[in-house]
Design an enzyme around this catalytic site. Structure first.
Site, PDB file in Angstrom:
ATOM      1  N   GLY A 244      -4.407   0.901   9.079  1.00 52.00           N
ATOM      2  CA  GLY A 244      -4.221  -0.519   9.364  1.00 52.00           C
ATOM      3  C   GLY A 244      -5.241  -1.496   8.843  1.00 52.00           C
ATOM      4  CD  GLU A 279      -2.180   8.398  11.283  1.00 49.83           C
ATOM      5  OE1 GLU A 279      -1.841   9.435  11.864  1.00 49.83           O
ATOM      6  OE2 GLU A 279      -1.642   7.290  11.486  1.00 49.83           O
ATOM      7  N   PRO A 280      -5.484   5.800   6.682  1.00 47.02           N
ATOM      8  CG  PRO A 280      -7.325   5.907   5.238  1.00 47.02           C
ATOM      9  CD  PRO A 280      -6.662   6.633   6.370  1.00 47.02           C
ATOM     10  N   GLY A 281      -3.735   3.592   4.493  1.00 49.02           N
ATOM     11  CA  GLY A 281      -2.796   3.523   3.371  1.00 49.02           C
ATOM     12  C   GLY A 281      -3.151   2.336   2.498  1.00 49.02           C
ATOM     13  NE  ARG A 318       2.939  -6.320   1.439  1.00 48.06           N
ATOM     14  CZ  ARG A 318       2.175  -7.358   1.675  1.00 48.06           C
ATOM     15  NH1 ARG A 318       1.849  -8.185   0.694  1.00 48.06           N
ATOM     16  NH2 ARG A 318       1.723  -7.604   2.867  1.00 48.06           N
ATOM     17  CE1 TYR A 322       6.831  -6.826   6.386  1.00 53.49           C
ATOM     18  CE2 TYR A 322       5.796  -6.365   4.273  1.00 53.49           C
ATOM     19  CZ  TYR A 322       6.441  -5.924   5.409  1.00 53.49           C
ATOM     20  OH  TYR A 322       6.687  -4.588   5.564  1.00 53.49           O
ATOM     21  CB  CYS A 348      21.928 -13.619  -7.256  1.00 49.68           C
ATOM     22  SG  CYS A 348      22.146 -13.631  -9.039  1.00 49.68           S
ATOM     23  CD  GLU A 349      19.471 -12.250  -1.496  1.00 46.31           C
ATOM     24  OE1 GLU A 349      19.143 -13.070  -0.598  1.00 46.31           O
ATOM     25  OE2 GLU A 349      20.290 -11.347  -1.339  1.00 46.31           O
ATOM     26  CE1 TYR A 377       3.246   0.678   3.652  1.00 44.98           C
ATOM     27  CE2 TYR A 377       1.177  -0.518   3.439  1.00 44.98           C
ATOM     28  CZ  TYR A 377       1.919   0.493   3.999  1.00 44.98           C
ATOM     29  OH  TYR A 377       1.330   1.330   4.915  1.00 44.98           O
TER      30      TYR A 377
HETATM   31  C1  LIG Z   1       2.040   2.798   7.996  1.00 41.81           C
HETATM   32  C2  LIG Z   1       1.212   3.696   8.826  1.00 41.81           C
HETATM   33  C3  LIG Z   1      -0.127   3.906   8.505  1.00 41.81           C
HETATM   34  C4  LIG Z   1      -0.838   3.216   7.366  1.00 41.81           C
HETATM   35  O1  LIG Z   1      -1.025   1.875   7.615  1.00 41.81           O
HETATM   36  P1  LIG Z   1      -1.895   0.990   6.575  1.00 41.81           P
HETATM   37  O2  LIG Z   1      -1.822  -0.351   7.144  1.00 41.81           O
HETATM   38  O3  LIG Z   1      -1.244   1.104   5.260  1.00 41.81           O
HETATM   39  O4  LIG Z   1      -3.271   1.549   6.583  1.00 41.81           O
HETATM   40  C5  LIG Z   1      -0.842   4.788   9.290  1.00 41.81           C
HETATM   41  N1  LIG Z   1      -0.271   5.437  10.327  1.00 41.81           N
HETATM   42  C6  LIG Z   1       1.022   5.253  10.674  1.00 41.81           C
HETATM   43  C7  LIG Z   1       1.582   5.993  11.799  1.00 41.81           C
HETATM   44  C8  LIG Z   1       1.803   4.384   9.924  1.00 41.81           C
HETATM   45  O5  LIG Z   1       3.076   4.188  10.263  1.00 41.81           O
END
Ligand SMILES: *Cc1c(COP(=O)(O)O)cnc(C)c1O
Length: 418
Positions: A244, A279-281, A318, A322, A348-349, A377
């Site tokens: 997150g 769990e970083p993304g 995005r 968002y 076409c939006e 994303y």
């Molecule tokens: C999407 C998600 C993440 C990653 O979130 P980021 O904002 O990209 O870091 C981690 N854990 C869970 C369960 C998620 O659904």
């Protein structure tokens, strides 16, 4: 152009032309076509290592949904990353990319029986379960297979992460996890099942969190639960605090560093004996990636100036869903006046836009524009809307160029063909 370095230190203008890791983006676009996603390998490595240094004893499970390019997942696997997965497809990919099963955690509110079965058979580290019924079904399948499955229960600490409501996951009204106030009861319930081994607590409060103070509140609640569970005899081996951390999208955004998160939560987790999982993304991939798009036309309509490019909401959704801001810069700087423009795609939006009322150098047909902060994303949410093939993806590293996904063609989209 110091601002660019704040997005990605490997991004720079050389003689008025934009380079990423020593590769000219205009040359790349000419060779591989547009729209084109380009990722910086060194940036991904730096970001992953920043987590590892901030949390030396933790397991860093990269959230595969942020960017599921197999070469990127493999690259992270080689750096030692685990995976946070949310589907059977991501399980397949993570394993194929070389992430060991014992480093995979699996979240998601709607896992199917097939997905659960595959993950049990793969013997992943743990399931982050989100409902009672999921526990029941997991136990049933595990019993049938003669296996024991490790679980954490995803708790919802009901904190407001102050982010976009669609990506706030830790509030009571969201569909995710179970209410933390009910958690003890749910752990007791889960402990009755023979083929379930309770090993952890999971929470993930949301995404694109720039002000990290909500983590403190969440961690406080989670550690409180941890202590209660331990005192009841539960053997909680893992504390999974999700992902997150936000990234810089707007020029004024200040992104938090993993070490700031580590400092913030340290006082709360000092007494905790469980291993930490993150769990970083977005914070690993987000600013690793840029999207190159070519200007097709420009036009004036009323008092509005439009720059129409070949990347649409099917390539990068995005802004449309968002209302997200993405910084956009020219691939080459010319001596031209600047304009205020809506930068829009071909779809076409009316919602198909990359930027509105944006101050940018005047564009002419054929110019290339570069959209920043699209590594997470971005391609991952791309679609075929308007029968548009998905873009190619390139990885650059110290001047080297690697095509890591082929541009799709029409035949592929309509498979099986007519
Ligand atoms: C999407 C998600 C993440 C990653 O979130 P980021 O904002 O990209 O870091 C981690 N854990 C869970 C369960 C998620 O659904």
């Amino acid at each position: 152009m110091e601002l660019l370095k704040e997005y990605n230190p490997y991004l720079e203008y050389r003689n008025e032309e934009l380079f990423l890791e020593g590769v000219s983006l205009r040359e790349l676009a000419k060779e591989y076509g547009t729209p084109l996603y380009v990722y910086s390998a060194n940036y991904i490595k730096d970001r992953f290592n920043a987590y590892r240094e901030a949390f030396p004893d933790a397991l860093i499970c990269y959230a595969v949904k942020a960017n599921f390019n197999p070469h990127i997942v493999k690259y992270l696997a080689q750096l030692g990353a685990g995976a946070d997965i949310v589907s059977g497809g991501e399980l397949y990919l993570a394993l194929k990319a070389g992430i060991p099963a014992e480093k995979i955690v699996y979240a998601g509110v709607g896992k199917t029986e097939k997905e659960l079965t595959d993950a049990i058979n793969a013997e992943i580290l743990m399931f982050n379960v989100e409902s009672r019924q999921e526990i029941e079904v997991l136990n049933e399948i595990a019993e049938r297979l003669g296996k024991k499955v490790r679980i954490a229960i995803r708790v919802n600490p009901d904190v407001d992460p102050k982010t976009h409501p669609y990506i706030a996951t830790g509030m009571q009204k969201s569909k995710f996890g179970i209410d933390i106030r009910e958690a003890e009861k749910e752990y007791e319930y889960a402990s009755k099942f023979k083929n379930i081994e309770i090993v952890g607590i999971h929470c993930h409060i949301g995404s694109q969190i720039l002000d990290i103070s909500p983590y403190r509140e969440a961690i406080e609640k989670v550690v409180d639960l941890y202590e209660k569970l331990v005192s009841k005899g539960f053997d909680i081996k893992y504390l999974d605090i999700g992902g997150g951390l936000g990234i810089k999208y707007k020029p004024e955004d200040k992104e938090p560093k993993p070490v700031e998160l580590a400092d913030l939560i340290r006082p709360y987790i000092e007494k905790v004996k469980a291993k930490l999982i993150l769990e970083p993304g977005r914070s690993i991939l987000g600013n690793a990636g840029i999207l190159i798009t070519q200007v097709q036309f420009t036009k004036d309509k009323g008092n509005k100036h439009f720059i129409i490019v070949d990347a649409g909401m099917n390539d990068l959704v995005r802004p449309s869903i968002y209302n997200a801001y993405h910084h956009i810069v020219p691939a080459a700087v010319y001596e031209r006046e600047s304009v205020k423009a809506d930068i829009v795609g071909p779809i076409c939006e009316t919602g198909d836009f990359l930027a509105s009322d944006r101050e940018i150098q005047k564009s002419v047909r054929g110019d290339y524009l570069v959209v920043l902060s699209v590594g997470a994303y971005g391609f991952a949410m791309a679609s075929h809307y308007n029968m548009r093939p998905r873009a190619s993806e390139i990885m650059v590293e110290n001047g080297d160029i690697k095509l890591i996904r082929n541009r799709e063609n029409y035949e592929y989209i309509i498979e099986p063909s007519l």
